[in-house]
Design a protein around this motif. Structure first.
Motif, short mmCIF file in Angstrom:
data_model
loop_
_atom_site.label_atom_id
_atom_site.label_comp_id
_atom_site.label_asym_id
_atom_site.label_seq_id
_atom_site.Cartn_x
_atom_site.Cartn_y
_atom_site.Cartn_z
N LEU A 50 -5.24 12.73 5.68
CA LEU A 50 -4.53 13.07 4.45
C LEU A 50 -3.11 12.52 4.47
CD1 LEU A 50 -5.68 16.78 4.02
CD2 LEU A 50 -6.41 14.81 2.66
N LEU A 56 -1.77 10.88 -2.10
CA LEU A 56 -1.78 12.33 -1.86
C LEU A 56 -0.37 12.84 -1.59
CD1 LEU A 56 -5.04 12.75 0.22
CD2 LEU A 56 -4.70 12.85 -2.26
N ARG A 59 0.97 13.43 -4.91
CA ARG A 59 0.47 14.67 -5.48
C ARG A 59 1.29 15.86 -4.96
NH1 ARG A 59 -2.16 13.02 -9.76
NH2 ARG A 59 -4.22 12.08 -9.39
N SER A 60 1.61 15.83 -3.69
CA SER A 60 2.42 16.91 -3.12
C SER A 60 3.79 16.97 -3.77
CB SER A 60 2.55 16.72 -1.61
OG SER A 60 1.29 16.81 -0.97
N TRP A 64 1.41 19.71 -6.13
CA TRP A 64 0.06 20.05 -5.67
C TRP A 64 0.13 20.62 -4.25
CZ3 TRP A 64 -4.93 17.41 -7.32
CH2 TRP A 64 -4.87 17.06 -8.67
N ILE A 66 -2.23 20.75 -0.99
CA ILE A 66 -3.45 20.19 -0.40
C ILE A 66 -3.57 20.70 1.03
CG2 ILE A 66 -4.71 18.09 0.18
CD1 ILE A 66 -3.18 16.65 -2.04
N ALA A 150 -8.36 9.74 -2.03
CA ALA A 150 -7.48 9.98 -3.18
C ALA A 150 -8.29 10.25 -4.44
CB ALA A 150 -6.56 8.78 -3.39
N VAL A 153 -9.85 13.80 -4.35
CA VAL A 153 -8.88 14.84 -4.68
C VAL A 153 -8.63 14.85 -6.19
CG1 VAL A 153 -6.47 15.57 -4.41
CG2 VAL A 153 -7.81 14.90 -2.41
N THR A 154 -8.56 13.66 -6.80
CA THR A 154 -8.41 13.57 -8.25
C THR A 154 -9.52 14.33 -8.96
OG1 THR A 154 -7.24 11.46 -8.25
CG2 THR A 154 -8.50 11.98 -10.22
#
Length: 326
Positions: A50, A56, A59-60, A64, A66, A150, A153-154
Motif C-alpha cells: 500500500l 493511495l 487518497r490518504s 481516506w 486505508i 489503486a 480501492v477506487t
C-alpha cells in the motif's frame, strides 16, 4: 443495464477501506527486475504494498482511511480450506463494522476465481469486497500490481457498490463469473460469455452491468473442522474409470468431471461416475475449458454446472455438502 458513470458521488465523502493481504504474485519478489516469472510469491507485506502506491497516498491526503491486515502470506496455488475460512471470517468482521465502506483482498491469480466464487456464495455482501492481484511481481520493472491495487480501492469506495468482484487490468469482473484464461499476460482474466461489470478509467468506473446480488449461505457453512472431500477428474481420449474407483475407495464425497464438448464424458469414465453417483457421491459435469455453457440435452445422466468452470463447480459442490452439515 445501459452504460453509466458510477463516479458522480465518488468524492463526496472520505472513505474507510480495509485491505486484507493473502500473498500472491502481487506480493512477489524476484532476484532481478527483468524477471517476471522466476519469482517467489507472497514476500512483501500488504502494508508495504500500500505504501508503494502514489494514488493511495493521495487518497490518504484527501481524508481516506486505508487500513491493512495480513491474513495470510502464501502463493495462491497453495490456497487451503483453512485460509479460505480465516479470510471469510476476517472479511465478515470488517463488513460488520459500520464505519467501513469497502474491503479489498490482495490475492494470487492462480486460485482467485475459486476464492471469489466462495466469498460471493458465502457472504453475498451488501458492501463491496474487491479481490485484486497481479501477473508480475512487485519487484518487476513494470509491475501491474500497483495500478490494480489503486483501481481496487477506487471500486471499493464507490457509492452503491456491493457484492464480491475482482478488479484486474482495468476491468471489474463479478466474483461468481471471473476466471483466469492466460498464464502470462497482464490482462489474464475474463468471465466467459458474460463480460465485465465495468471498466476503471482514470479513477472512475464506467458500469456496464448490475452489481452482484444473492442470498448468503453464511459463515456457519464453513465451520466444520473437516471439510468434505471433493475432487476433479478430466474426460479425455483414452480415459477410464480407475481414478474414480480409487477416489471412491478413499472416501470421496463429491466429484466434478471436466467434460469435453457440450458436457460429454468418455463412456468408460461415465460408467464409473454413474457408479459413484449411485453410491451417494455428488457428481457434476463442468466445461473442460473455454467459454460458453453446457446446454442440457434432455437425457443427461449426470447433472451439469452450467457456465461454471470445473474449479468453481468444485467449490459449489463443497459448499452444498458443507450446508448439509451446518
Amino acid at each position: 443495464m445501459t452504460s453509466t458513470d458510477s463516479n458522480s458521488s465518488f468524492h463526496a465523502l472520505p472513505r474507510r477501506i480495509v485491505v486484507l493481504g493473502t500473498g500472491g504474485t502481487i506480493a512477489g519478489q524476484a532476484a532481478s527486475a527483468d524477471d517476471n516469472v522466476g519469482y517467489t510469491a507472497g514476500q512483501v507485506a500488504v502494508a508495504q504494498l500500500l505504501g508503494a502506491v502514489p494514488a493511495l497516498r493521495r487518497r490518504s491526503e484527501e481524508g481516506w482511511s486505508i487500513e491493512s491486515e495480513q491474513v495470510a502470506q502464501i502463493d495462491s496455488k497453495d490456497m487451503s480450506h483453512a485460509v479460505w475460512r480465516r479470510l471469510a471470517e476476517r472479511v465478515q468482521v470488517h463488513l460488520d463494522r459500520p464505519e467501513v465502506d469497502g474491503i479489498v483482498v490482495t490475492h494470487g491469480t492462480d486460485t482467485l476465481e475459486e476464492t471469489a466464487y466462495l466469498l460471493q456464495r458465502v457472504l453475498a455482501p451488501a458492501k463491496p469486497v474487491v479481490l485484486t492481484a497481479a501477473m508480475r511481481p512487485a519487484s518487476a520493472s513494470q509491475p501491474d500490481g500497483p495500478q490494480n491495487l489503486a483501481d481496487a480501492v477506487t471500486v471499493a469506495g464507490l457509492d452503491g457498490a456491493r457484492g464480491v468482484v475482482a478488479v484486474l487490468a482495468g476491468k471489474v469482473w463479478l466474483g461468481g463469473e471471473v476466471r483466469k484464461v492466460h498464464p502470462y499476460r497482464p490482462d489474464a482474466f475474463d468471465a466467459g460469455d458474460a463480460g465485465p461489470l465495468g471498466h476503471v478509467e482514470e479513477g472512475r468506473l464506467r458500469v456496464l452491468r448490475d452489481w452482484p446480488t444473492g442470498t448468503p449461505l453464511g459463515l456457519q457453512v464453513l465451520a466444520a473442522d473437516i471439510w468434505p472431500e471433493v475432487q476433479i477428474v478430466v474426460s479425455h481420449a483414452g480415459a477410464d474409470g480407475r481414478v474414480v474407483d480409487l477416489l471412491m475407495e478413499a472416501g470421496v464425497q463429491g466429484l466434478v468431471v471436466a467434460a469435453t464438448g457440450n458436457g460429454t464424458v468418455h463412456q468408460e469414465l461415465q460408467t464409473a461416475l454413474l457408479r459413484a453417483q449411485s453410491a451417494g457421491v455428488a457428481v457434476v459435469r463442468a466445461l473442460r475449458g473455454g467459454s460458453g455453457c453446457i446446454v442440457p440435452t434432455g437425457h443427461d445422466l449426470v447433472p451439469d454446472a452450467g457456465a461454471l468452470t470445473a474449479v468453481q463447480a468444485r467449490v459449489e459442490i463443497l459448499l452444498r455438502l458443507l450446508s448439509r452439515r451446518a
